[in-house]
Structures are given as C-alpha cells and as structure tokens.
Design a protein around this motif. Structure first.
Motif, PDB file in Angstrom:
ATOM      1  N   VAL A 151       4.967   7.022   1.144  1.00 57.86           N
ATOM      2  CA  VAL A 151       5.778   5.860   1.483  1.00 57.86           C
ATOM      3  C   VAL A 151       5.060   4.619   0.977  1.00 57.86           C
ATOM      4  N   ASN A 152       5.793   3.743   0.278  1.00 61.54           N
ATOM      5  CA  ASN A 152       5.227   2.478  -0.185  1.00 61.54           C
ATOM      6  C   ASN A 152       5.690   1.364   0.746  1.00 61.54           C
ATOM      7  N   LEU A 153       4.723   0.666   1.340  1.00 64.75           N
ATOM      8  CA  LEU A 153       5.014  -0.350   2.351  1.00 64.75           C
ATOM      9  C   LEU A 153       4.253  -1.630   2.040  1.00 64.75           C
ATOM     10  N   ARG A 154       4.852  -2.754   2.383  1.00 67.76           N
ATOM     11  CA  ARG A 154       4.109  -4.007   2.284  1.00 67.76           C
ATOM     12  C   ARG A 154       3.076  -4.075   3.395  1.00 67.76           C
ATOM     13  N   VAL A 155       2.046  -4.889   3.183  1.00 63.35           N
ATOM     14  CA  VAL A 155       0.923  -4.930   4.120  1.00 63.35           C
ATOM     15  C   VAL A 155       1.315  -5.480   5.492  1.00 63.35           C
ATOM     16  N   GLU A 156       2.446  -6.176   5.591  1.00 64.25           N
ATOM     17  CA  GLU A 156       2.880  -6.688   6.889  1.00 64.25           C
ATOM     18  C   GLU A 156       3.252  -5.558   7.845  1.00 64.25           C
ATOM     19  N   HIS A 157       3.554  -4.389   7.310  1.00 63.29           N
ATOM     20  CA  HIS A 157       4.050  -3.290   8.127  1.00 63.29           C
ATOM     21  C   HIS A 157       2.995  -2.234   8.425  1.00 63.29           C
ATOM     22  N   VAL A 158       1.744  -2.457   8.041  1.00 60.84           N
ATOM     23  CA  VAL A 158       0.674  -1.498   8.333  1.00 60.84           C
ATOM     24  C   VAL A 158      -0.496  -2.230   8.973  1.00 60.84           C
ATOM     25  N   ARG A 159      -1.270  -1.504   9.747  1.00 59.09           N
ATOM     26  CA  ARG A 159      -2.504  -2.027  10.346  1.00 59.09           C
ATOM     27  C   ARG A 159      -3.499  -0.882  10.469  1.00 59.09           C
ATOM     28  N   HIS A 160      -4.775  -1.232  10.449  1.00 55.87           N
ATOM     29  CA  HIS A 160      -5.809  -0.208  10.551  1.00 55.87           C
ATOM     30  C   HIS A 160      -5.683   0.512  11.884  1.00 55.87           C
ATOM     31  N   SER A 161      -5.798   1.835  11.836  1.00 59.39           N
ATOM     32  CA  SER A 161      -5.665   2.640  13.048  1.00 59.39           C
ATOM     33  C   SER A 161      -6.993   2.682  13.798  1.00 59.39           C
ATOM     34  N   LYS A 162      -6.901   2.754  15.116  1.00 61.96           N
ATOM     35  CA  LYS A 162      -8.092   2.840  15.949  1.00 61.96           C
ATOM     36  C   LYS A 162      -8.332   4.266  16.427  1.00 61.96           C
ATOM     37  N   VAL A 205       0.854  -1.183   0.000  1.00 60.14           N
ATOM     38  CA  VAL A 205       0.000   0.000   0.000  1.00 60.14           C
ATOM     39  C   VAL A 205       0.891   1.234   0.000  1.00 60.14           C
ATOM     40  N   GLY A 206       0.372   2.320  -0.556  1.00 60.16           N
ATOM     41  CA  GLY A 206       1.049   3.609  -0.495  1.00 60.16           C
ATOM     42  C   GLY A 206       0.403   4.446   0.585  1.00 60.16           C
ATOM     43  N   VAL A 207       1.215   5.030   1.462  1.00 56.63           N
ATOM     44  CA  VAL A 207       0.705   5.774   2.606  1.00 56.63           C
ATOM     45  C   VAL A 207       1.253   7.199   2.569  1.00 56.63           C
TER      46      VAL A 207
END
Length: 160
Positions: free
Chosen positions: A89-100, A72-74
């Motif tokens: 920043v372009n990151l693989r999905v292992e390094h991001v999580r939905h924010s609460k 994903v691009g963030v």
C-alpha cells in the motif's frame, strides 16, 4: 433506501479527527523520518484526502518497503480465505506513524545489556530471563481483632 458501497462507505466515525485535533496538520508530521524496515501503524488523517488508505487498512500495522519524498510504501498482510496475502500500500506520510509495538522489547534489550555489562565487571553471572509472577505466599487470616461483617446492599432512596 439501500446503503452505498463506495470507497469511503461506513467510515463516518473511523475517519473523523479526534477531540481537539481538528485544523491543519502539525508540521512534525512531515518532519518525521521513515526508513525501510520501520514498523508503522496506519491511521488515516481526514484532513488530507490524498494518499489516504482504504478503510480496510485503517488501524493495521505494516513494514515500510519504499520511501519517497511525500509518501511511503507499506507491506500489510491481509487474510483472504485460508491464506495471508502480502499487500503493498502506498500512503502519504500524514496517514502513518511509527509503531510502539516493539518499544517494550527494545527497552528490555537495553536493560539486559546494561545489567550484563555491570555483572561482567564484577565477575559474576546474572539471570536476564523474564520470570512469571509467582503466586502469593500462604497466610492465615485471624478473626481475633477482625470481627466478621455482614454486608448488605444499601436500599435505593430517591432524593427528589
């Protein structure tokens, strides 16, 4: 000996896996759906070195602007001097999580809607605004059945 200035310098504790979280990455990490506009937290997962964020972005919150099958691009805002720069920043999905960070707001919107709908059926108005906590009511402390006590620290005694 001088310290190094590498890409992962001073990340010994930052990128380590949590207690009882070692081993292969859970499958649910890859099955999470991300959409453009979602708010995500960036947290590097040391089990996957590909697509890992720079240490500056670890712990930051951003908004997704691009979605690919594995990454994903963030958009993250970085303070540089006296201004905010928009960093993509372009990151693989292992390094991001939905924010609460918005969960409390979304819960409040839902509760307000239900309260408004219920009040509308009854034909009355309801105040949906948040109220600050009021100070406690005044009261008198009586010493009639409550004798004052003198408190002193207990002397330290070793039991060895």
């Amino acid at each position: 000996m001088p310290h190094s200035f590498g890409y992962r310098a001073r990340t010994r504790h930052m990128f380590k896996r949590g207690f009882k979280e070692h081993g292969p990455i859970k499958l649910s990490t890859y099955l999470t759906t991300f959409r453009i506009g979602d708010i995500v937290d960036i947290k590097a997962n040391a089990a996957q070195q590909k697509g890992m964020p720079h240490k500056f972005y670890h712990g930051r919150t951003g908004i997704i602007y691009n979605v690919t099958p594995a990454a994903v691009g963030v958009i993250v805002y970085k303070v540089v001097g006296n201004r905010y720069l928009e960093k993509r920043v372009n990151l693989r999905v292992e390094h991001v999580r939905h924010s609460k960070c918005r969960q409390e707001f979304l819960d409040r919107v839902k509760a307000n809607h239900e309260a408004h709908a219920a009040a509308r059926e009854k034909g009355e108005r309801v105040n949906l605004r948040r109220k600050p906590v009021a100070p406690r009511a005044a009261h008198v402390v009586s010493a009639a059945n409550n004798a004052p006590q003198t408190m002193r620290p207990v002397r330290y005694e070793t039991t060895i």
